[in-house]
Design a protein around this motif. Structure first.
Motif, PDB file in Angstrom:
ATOM      1  N   ASP A 194      50.100  81.939  66.012  1.00 32.07           N
ATOM      2  CA  ASP A 194      49.885  83.074  65.073  1.00 32.07           C
ATOM      3  C   ASP A 194      49.813  84.192  65.880  1.00 32.07           C
ATOM      4  OD1 ASP A 194      48.935  84.533  63.029  1.00 32.07           O
ATOM      5  OD2 ASP A 194      47.118  83.559  62.641  1.00 32.07           O
ATOM      6  N   VAL A 195      50.791  84.948  66.019  1.00 28.95           N
ATOM      7  CA  VAL A 195      51.064  86.131  66.741  1.00 28.95           C
ATOM      8  C   VAL A 195      50.190  87.382  65.959  1.00 28.95           C
ATOM      9  CG1 VAL A 195      52.841  87.741  67.190  1.00 28.95           C
ATOM     10  CG2 VAL A 195      53.513  85.505  67.692  1.00 28.95           C
ATOM     11  N   ASN A 196      50.303  87.244  64.538  1.00 31.96           N
ATOM     12  CA  ASN A 196      49.369  88.239  63.941  1.00 31.96           C
ATOM     13  C   ASN A 196      47.877  88.025  63.968  1.00 31.96           C
ATOM     14  OD1 ASN A 196      51.396  89.812  62.811  1.00 31.96           O
ATOM     15  ND2 ASN A 196      51.816  88.281  61.536  1.00 31.96           N
ATOM     16  N   ASP A 197      47.366  87.076  64.834  1.00 26.11           N
ATOM     17  CA  ASP A 197      45.967  86.974  65.060  1.00 26.11           C
ATOM     18  C   ASP A 197      45.594  87.781  66.472  1.00 26.11           C
ATOM     19  OD1 ASP A 197      43.324  86.203  64.600  1.00 26.11           O
ATOM     20  OD2 ASP A 197      43.595  84.559  65.537  1.00 26.11           O
ATOM     21  N   PHE A 198      46.657  88.049  67.072  1.00 32.04           N
ATOM     22  CA  PHE A 198      46.362  88.537  68.602  1.00 32.04           C
ATOM     23  C   PHE A 198      45.979  89.948  68.502  1.00 32.04           C
ATOM     24  CE2 PHE A 198      48.641  84.958  69.705  1.00 32.04           C
ATOM     25  CZ  PHE A 198      47.998  84.504  70.934  1.00 32.04           C
ATOM     26  N   ILE A 199      45.051  90.626  68.851  1.00 32.65           N
ATOM     27  CA  ILE A 199      44.566  91.897  68.691  1.00 32.65           C
ATOM     28  C   ILE A 199      45.319  92.831  69.416  1.00 32.65           C
ATOM     29  CG2 ILE A 199      42.253  91.188  67.762  1.00 32.65           C
ATOM     30  CD1 ILE A 199      41.143  91.922  70.525  1.00 32.65           C
ATOM     31  N   GLY A 200      45.939  92.416  70.312  1.00 32.85           N
ATOM     32  CA  GLY A 200      46.721  93.347  71.308  1.00 32.85           C
ATOM     33  C   GLY A 200      48.318  93.294  71.095  1.00 32.85           C
ATOM     34  N   LYS A 201      48.738  92.804  69.869  1.00 33.03           N
ATOM     35  CA  LYS A 201      50.096  92.539  69.473  1.00 33.03           C
ATOM     36  C   LYS A 201      50.765  94.083  69.376  1.00 33.03           C
ATOM     37  CE  LYS A 201      53.355  91.570  65.623  1.00 33.03           C
ATOM     38  NZ  LYS A 201      53.151  91.229  64.141  1.00 33.03           N
TER      39      LYS A 201
END
Length: 617
Positions: A194-201
């Protein structure tokens, strides 16, 4: 952490007429190949061996269950969902069983955990062996440049700072992960990633909108203070009487300066110990560089508005038009030697001289780091949350019940700062793949990189290293329970303020080459060899010179530097005003407005107590 010396001899990917200088790269001393001789003396032994060969999946699942039960707790997933994720890794890894890959990251607690524990778990579950080296960050920088320049595969999996995003995007040596996950690497990309869960995206996304790195850890640079001293009724009354406002978390640099003066020169001693209102370091050393590149200028108000980085001018003072860097000096539209940047250096030097322990001037980053924990520092404006794990150990700054006498809070801003600017730095170590790694090894490496950031283990990693990569981890109940003992770390990461803390961004076209210029030039100001203005003028000229060489070489293509012609400072001041931008700003008539503070407990209560709504994919 992402803070270590960069070899000043490195000069990678500049004009073809220049020969880069490299330290000798040690040959990897991998484990010797083990020859295993299986001697069977009975039919029973033969049957057992045959069963082991014909049913490896069951053995892998057994290993996964063992790790889930014994190590990968707590988790944001149920054990059943953890097992499903591990089953995917088992199946995806089948073509690579028996392969040994090499990974590298800098020396951080969380990466040591990956090397010591997660690499072993990955091997037992997938059958892919990982030799995960943990080395100094400067060595990571050198080795990744070696591979990028030579095309020879040094490591298969890199945990490389997101500060390199502009470098990776422009040189074309790093794998575009957006294309990789949809194309060549699709078969080894976890459908549950879940790339959108990464706060540093947003920190690892290039100007083309594509992801080039996957965050693996991150920590912020915040304000640290002695909550017990700031809560002392006697100190509060004395401060209010002298300055006319409350002793509390400083909102601006004026208040920080007043508090520094108050504890150094009014309180002077606490329990018979000399106390200081400020802590810093000033030795002319590579570690001095990130003291400033890690957003100090933006904290002062240099650069433009914009999150994660100022546009068109960022916190390095580099102006970017489209995707092209066009200059860092004021005469080219940049801001590294503008009034706001010079003000930031003046305040840095002034505070260290007046309010920090005398030895601070001769200290490096690593030498100064432990000082606040010794109990005689009232506050520190530039403090990395990576120190949290060490700061909560029993000692002068901890209560007997395990709660801290200190707190961390958002950093104060300088006189030039405007709402909408970034306010601090976050280090984001990120999974990075290079095109020079053979595809089969790259796929195995990508599996390992996803494993160490997987939902199954990511919360456990956070518990170990006190660094966060996922929104879902930050809001887990385990951290709600631990929050009182972590001095505001959890509250900060759950707060809306967090988005103003960001790494180096896309404006910086060659992070290693440009970063080394900072400690050398600002070190001249710290040592007294140059005035702050002269030091920043020299830095601006040096950065422009590097970008000019990159432009002439053409090595970075259509998004490489293309310098603006030189104009007067007045031309650029007027242009920024006309365009509705901030940088470069004119010098302020008053660089010390009235101090402003906020009560820490009131601040914490103003932040949300529930997770934000997820953005749509």
């Amino acid at each position: 952490m992402s803070r270590s010396g960069i070899n000043p001899g490195l000069d990678v990917f500049v004009a073809a007429t220049e020969e880069p200088t490299m330290r000798h790269l040690e040959r990897s001393k991998g484990p010797l190949t083990r020859t295993r001789v299986l001697m069977m003396t009975s039919a029973l032994a033969l049957m057992a061996a045959s069963a082991a060969v014909t049913a490896p999946a069951f053995a892998d699942e057994a290993a996964a269950k063992k790790w889930i039960d014994s190590e990968f707790q707590p988790s944001t997933l149920s054990k059943e969902d953890q097992m499903k994720e591990m089953q995917w890794f088992i199946k995806a890894a089948e073509p690579f069983k028996g392969m040994e890959i090499n990974a590298v990251s800098e020396t951080l607690t969380v990466h040591e955990y990956e090397s010591r524990t997660l690499a072993k778990a990955f091997e037992e579950i997938t059958g892919i062996k990982v030799k995960h080296d943990v080395i100094q960050e400067g060595d990571v920088v050198e080795k990744i440049q070696t591979q990028m320049q030579s095309g020879k595969n040094v490591y298969d999996a890199w945990i490389n700072d997101s500060d390199f995003i502009g470098t990776h995007f422009r040189y074309g040596q790093a794998v575009d992960l957006t294309d990789w996950m949809a194309g060549e690497g699709k078969d080894v990309t976890n459908p549950g990633l879940d790339v959108n869960d990464f706060i540093g995206k947003s920190f690892t996304t290039a100007p083309n909108g594509h992801l080039y790195q996957l965050p693996d850890q991150q920590f912020a640079n915040l304000y640290w203070f002695r909550y017990d001293w700031f809560s002392n009724p006697d100190y509060k009354a004395k401060f209010k009487a002298k300055y006319g406002y409350d002793l509390g978390v400083p909102v601006n640099w004026s208040a920080y300066e007043d508090i520094a003066d108050f504890f150094t020169n009014d309180i002077k001693e606490i329990d018979g110990v000399k106390v200081y209102g400020h802590m810093d370091y000033g030795k002319k050393d590579p570690s001095l560089g990130w003291r400033f590149t890690d957003a100090w200028l933006s904290m002062a108000g240099s650069g433009d508005k914009g999150i994660p980085n100022g546009l068109p001018v960022d916190e390095w003072g580099i102006r970017m038009e489209g995707c092209r860097p066009v200059g860092s000096s004021v005469e080219r539209g940049g801001d590294v030697n503008g009034p706001a940047a010079v003000y930031s250096i003046v305040k840095y030097l002034d505070w260290m001289k007046k309010y920090a322990p005398p030895q601070a001037q001769g200290m490096t980053f690593s030498e100064s780091g432990p000082v606040p924990a010794q109990g005689n520092i009232a506050q520190q404006i530039f403090w990395y949350t990576a120190f949290t794990a060490d700061m909560v150990k029993p000692g002068p700054v901890m209560n007997a019940d395990g709660t801290p006498k200190w707190r961390m809070a958002p950093s104060p801003h300088g006189a030039y700062w405007k709402e909408g600017m970034k306010l601090g730095y976050q280090d984001v170590g990120s999974a990075t793949l290079l095109k020079s790694t053979p595809v089969d090894r790259r796929k195995a490496a990508w599996l390992y990189q996803q494993f160490i950031v997987s939902k199954t283990v990511s919360l456990k990693k956070s518990q170990v290293g006190l660094t966060f990569i996922r929104e879902s981890d930050i809001w887990d109940k385990s951290f709600t329970e631990r929050a009182p003992k972590l001095g505001g770390l959890i509250e900060f990461y759950r707060s809306p303020a967090r988005v103003q803390w960001t790494p180096t961004g896309n404006n910086v076209p060659d992070y290693p080459k440009l970063a080394q210029l900072w400690w050398q030039n600002i070190g001249d100001a710290s040592s007294g060899a140059k005035t702050p203005q002269a030091a920043m003028d020299s830095l601006a000229a040096a950065q422009d010179s590097v970008m000019e060489r990159l432009e002439k070489s053409g090595v970075q293509g259509a998004c490489g530097p293309k310098l603006n012609k030189k104009e007067t400072a007045e031309y650029w001041f007027a242009k920024s005003e006309k365009d509705g931008n901030v940088a470069p700003q004119r010098k302020l008539a008053n660089e010390k407005p009235k101090g402003e503070t906020v009560d820490y407990d009131t601040l914490i209560k103003s932040w949300p107590a529930s997770p934000p709504k997820r953005a749509s994919n």
